[in-house]
Design a protein around this motif. Structure first.
Motif, PDB file in Angstrom:
ATOM      1  N   ARG A 120       0.756  -1.211  -0.393  1.00  0.00           N
ATOM      2  CA  ARG A 120      -0.058  -0.380   0.262  1.00  0.00           C
ATOM      3  C   ARG A 120       1.229   1.412   0.001  1.00  0.00           C
ATOM      4  O   ARG A 120       0.515   2.551  -0.415  1.00  0.00           O
TER       5      ARG A 120
ATOM      6  N   GLU B 238       4.284   1.047  -0.836  1.00  0.00           N
ATOM      7  CA  GLU B 238       4.371   1.518  -2.339  1.00  0.00           C
ATOM      8  C   GLU B 238       3.549   1.845  -3.366  1.00  0.00           C
ATOM      9  O   GLU B 238       4.151   2.941  -4.050  1.00  0.00           O
ATOM     10  N   SER B 239       2.774   1.918  -3.408  1.00  0.00           N
ATOM     11  CA  SER B 239       1.621   1.979  -4.229  1.00  0.00           C
ATOM     12  C   SER B 239       2.015   3.710  -4.076  1.00  0.00           C
ATOM     13  O   SER B 239       1.145   4.872  -4.790  1.00  0.00           O
ATOM     14  N   GLU B 240       1.621   4.198  -3.054  1.00  0.00           N
ATOM     15  CA  GLU B 240       1.527   5.617  -2.975  1.00  0.00           C
ATOM     16  C   GLU B 240       2.434   6.207  -2.505  1.00  0.00           C
ATOM     17  O   GLU B 240       2.404   7.394  -3.019  1.00  0.00           O
TER      18      GLU B 240
ATOM     19  N   ARG C 271       2.417   7.156  -6.824  1.00  0.00           N
ATOM     20  CA  ARG C 271       1.228   8.375  -7.152  1.00  0.00           C
ATOM     21  C   ARG C 271       1.801   9.615  -6.974  1.00  0.00           C
ATOM     22  O   ARG C 271       1.862  10.210  -7.437  1.00  0.00           O
TER      23      ARG C 271
ATOM     24  N   GLU D 290      -1.586  -1.842 -11.978  1.00  0.00           N
ATOM     25  CA  GLU D 290      -1.461  -2.353 -10.515  1.00  0.00           C
ATOM     26  C   GLU D 290      -1.754  -3.141 -10.447  1.00  0.00           C
ATOM     27  O   GLU D 290      -1.884  -4.033  -9.112  1.00  0.00           O
TER      28      GLU D 290
END
Length: 565
Positions: A63, A65-67, A70, A288
């Motif tokens: 989570r 890493e995804s943020e 972004r 993703e």
């Protein structure tokens, strides 16, 4: 890029809460003392390591890493609440991700984590549950909407299997996949790629570079061939090296995953009526997206409904081909039979013609009459077969005109009168005054009348009565033919309009299509036909046609068709 702890150490050491500075490659460039203690490490042990290598829950790292990705892409900060290690054990933290200037003009991301109080944690959990429930409802609604739109599109498509395969692949992208491949199973032996779609259309050439046809193997351990063999779906949330090694026995599968840069995939069979038609491969590559059980359930719903549409299209195509083949056969047979039958018919007519001064040979007359009757019967059979073929194929056209009801009945009676009188039958006509006209194809209605009257004459004994008439019933004109023959048993009555049906005690040599054709012709006019019978007392056949209302229909003389029975 080498980590530079000295440059940031005085800032991070002053922060009482965990703080992490992550560069554009995902490596840690600076760590606060509190951040290192939370992970049970010294700062020096963590510098230069990738974010995904930290000792924390994989889902939490994913989570974050995804943020982080972004924030790098958009240049905007973000916040989220996640569980994070702490000296007293995992606690809920409020994370703040803030883009900051890094080396060589590239942005980095500062990640800070503030432990939440017990009250804040309870509130955050409640909020998280509420958001999760809302997200689940929204996801379910999106799935329903997607399936509804997909099915509406598929079933609105012309019944062409190849077109539906292509449409199915494009329906899945991008809602379900970055790549979608559709393979069809041929004769339970060969697998053929019939459609593909990609989020980036410029990359579709990659799918065409893969083998488009391969033989079905019974020992495939994984992938498309296993799904086709077993009829069971395959879900792989993450494509790993161990998975690729397990698939090494089937080279085409790892080659496909590698070429499509697959990170996650699903393969779902297309099954209908207990048979496997093919399979659909859904691939997540650059996005993703990672597939889970909910995604598989949605894909199975889509494929189950698509299978029905594709199977219906295949059955429709087979029916069309069979009908076309039958029509071609009937056309050839009717053409090739009519010529020799016409010769026989002409010859019998010449033999039956009386010549002045030449005595009649009764033996010749007898056999010539049989020849004439046989040829007429054969020509009627050919005509019935052609009419039935046109009715089934929807190719029979009607020439509609406004006709007088009385004249239809009288012309039908005049046509059967010689035969009825030859059998000493009593003919009666019942025509009330003031009957409305009907809009119909006169020739076809007289064909129906001729069929019903001919049957009545055939099954009524000498001296019997035959009645033809008409009456008004509601908004329809109801014609009828009544006889005093031996009638039809109650158990046979429901089947008399079926094709090829004949009475069990009938001596007729017809094809059993007369009543079926009559039914098709009347229904093509928008009417209906039915029968009533009492064994030993006779039968009554009725058919209705809509009464003509001036100004309600199109102009007389228009051609209606093609019509389906």
């Amino acid at each position: 890029m080498n980590p530079q702890p000295d440059r940031w150490s005085h800032v991070f050491n002053a922060l009482p809460e965990p703080a992490y500075l992550v560069d554009d490659t995902g490596r840690l460039q600076a760590i606060s003392a509190a951040g290192a203690r939370a992970l049970g490490k010294e700062s020096g042990e963590l510098l230069g390591r990738r974010w995904g290598e930290l000792e924390a829950e994989l889902q939490v790292l994913a989570r974050l890493e995804s943020e982080w990705a972004r924030s790098l892409a958009t240049g905007t900060p973000s916040t989220l609440e996640l569980s994070w290690p702490a000296p007293e054990g995992p606690r809920l933290h409020a994370f703040q991700l803030t883009p900051v200037p890094g080396e060589a003009g590239k942005p980095w991301v500062l990640i800070t984590a503030r432990p939440l109080s017990e009250a804040e944690a309870v509130h955050a959990r409640a909020l998280e549950l509420e958001q999760a429930a809302r997200a689940e409802v929204e996801a379910a609604e999106r799935r329903r909407s997607f399936l509804y739109q997909a099915m509406s599109t598929l079933f609105a498509h012309p019944p062409d299997p190849q077109g539906m395969y292509t449409l199915l692949a494009h329906l899945a992208v991008p809602d379900l996949a970055d790549w979608c491949l559709v393979d069809a199973l041929e004769h339970d032996a060969w697998v053929t790629r019939v459609a593909s779609a990609c989020l980036d259309p410029t990359q579709e050439q990659q799918a065409r570079a893969l083998p488009q046809r391969q033989e079905l193997r019974m020992d495939a351990p994984i992938g498309l061939l296993r799904v086709l063999r077993t009829g069971e779906p395959e879900l792989v949330p993450a494509v790993t090296d161990s998975l690729l090694r397990a698939a090494a026995a089937e080279p085409s599968h790892p080659a496909l995953l590698s070429m499509l840069q697959a990170r996650s995939y699903m393969i779902v069979p297309l099954r209908a009526r207990g048979n496997t038609l093919g399979a659909v491969t859904f691939v997540a590559s650059n996005s993703e997206r990672r597939y889970g059980p909910e995604d598989l359930a949605l894909a199975e719903d889509l494929c189950q409904r698509a299978s029905l549409a594709i199977d219906n299209a295949r059955l429709f195509g087979e029916s069309r081909r069979a009908t076309r083949a039958r029509e071609d056969l009937l056309a050839v047979v009717s053409h090739d039979l009519r010529n020799p039958l016409s010769v026989v018919q002409l010859g019998s007519a010449l033999l039956l013609r009386e010549r002045p001064g030449v005595p009649r040979d009764e033996h010749v007359v007898k056999h010539a009459s049989r020849m004439r009757d046989a040829t007429e019967r054969a020509l009627r059979l050919i005509s019935d077969l052609l009419d039935w073929g046109r009715l089934e194929a929807g190719g029979l056209r009607l020439e509609l005109n406004v006709e007088d009801t009385d004249s239809l009945v009288m012309e039908a009676i005049d046509g059967i009168r010689p035969l009825a009188e030859a059998q000493r039958l009593n003919l009666t006509v019942e025509l009330p005054a003031g009957l409305p006209r009907v809009r119909c194809d006169r020739t076809r209605v007289l064909q129906v009348f001729g069929n019903l009257l001919g049957n009545a004459v055939k099954f009524t004994g000498e001296g019997g009565h035959l009645t033809a008439g008409v009456r008004l019933k509601d908004d329809a004109v109801c014609f009828y033919v009544r006889d005093t023959g031996h009638g039809i048993p109650a158990e046979q009555l429901p089947y008399i309009f079926d094709r090829y049906w004949q009475a069990k005690d009938s001596a007729s040599r017809g094809a059993g299509l007369g009543l079926a054709i009559a039914k098709g012709l009347i229904e093509a006019h928008g009417g209906r036909i039915w029968a009533e019978s009492t064994p030993g007392q006779g039968s009554t056949f009725r058919f209705s046609l809509p009464a003509y209302v001036p100004g309600q229909e199109t102009q007389p003389g228009d051609t209606q068709g093609p019509l389906h029975s």
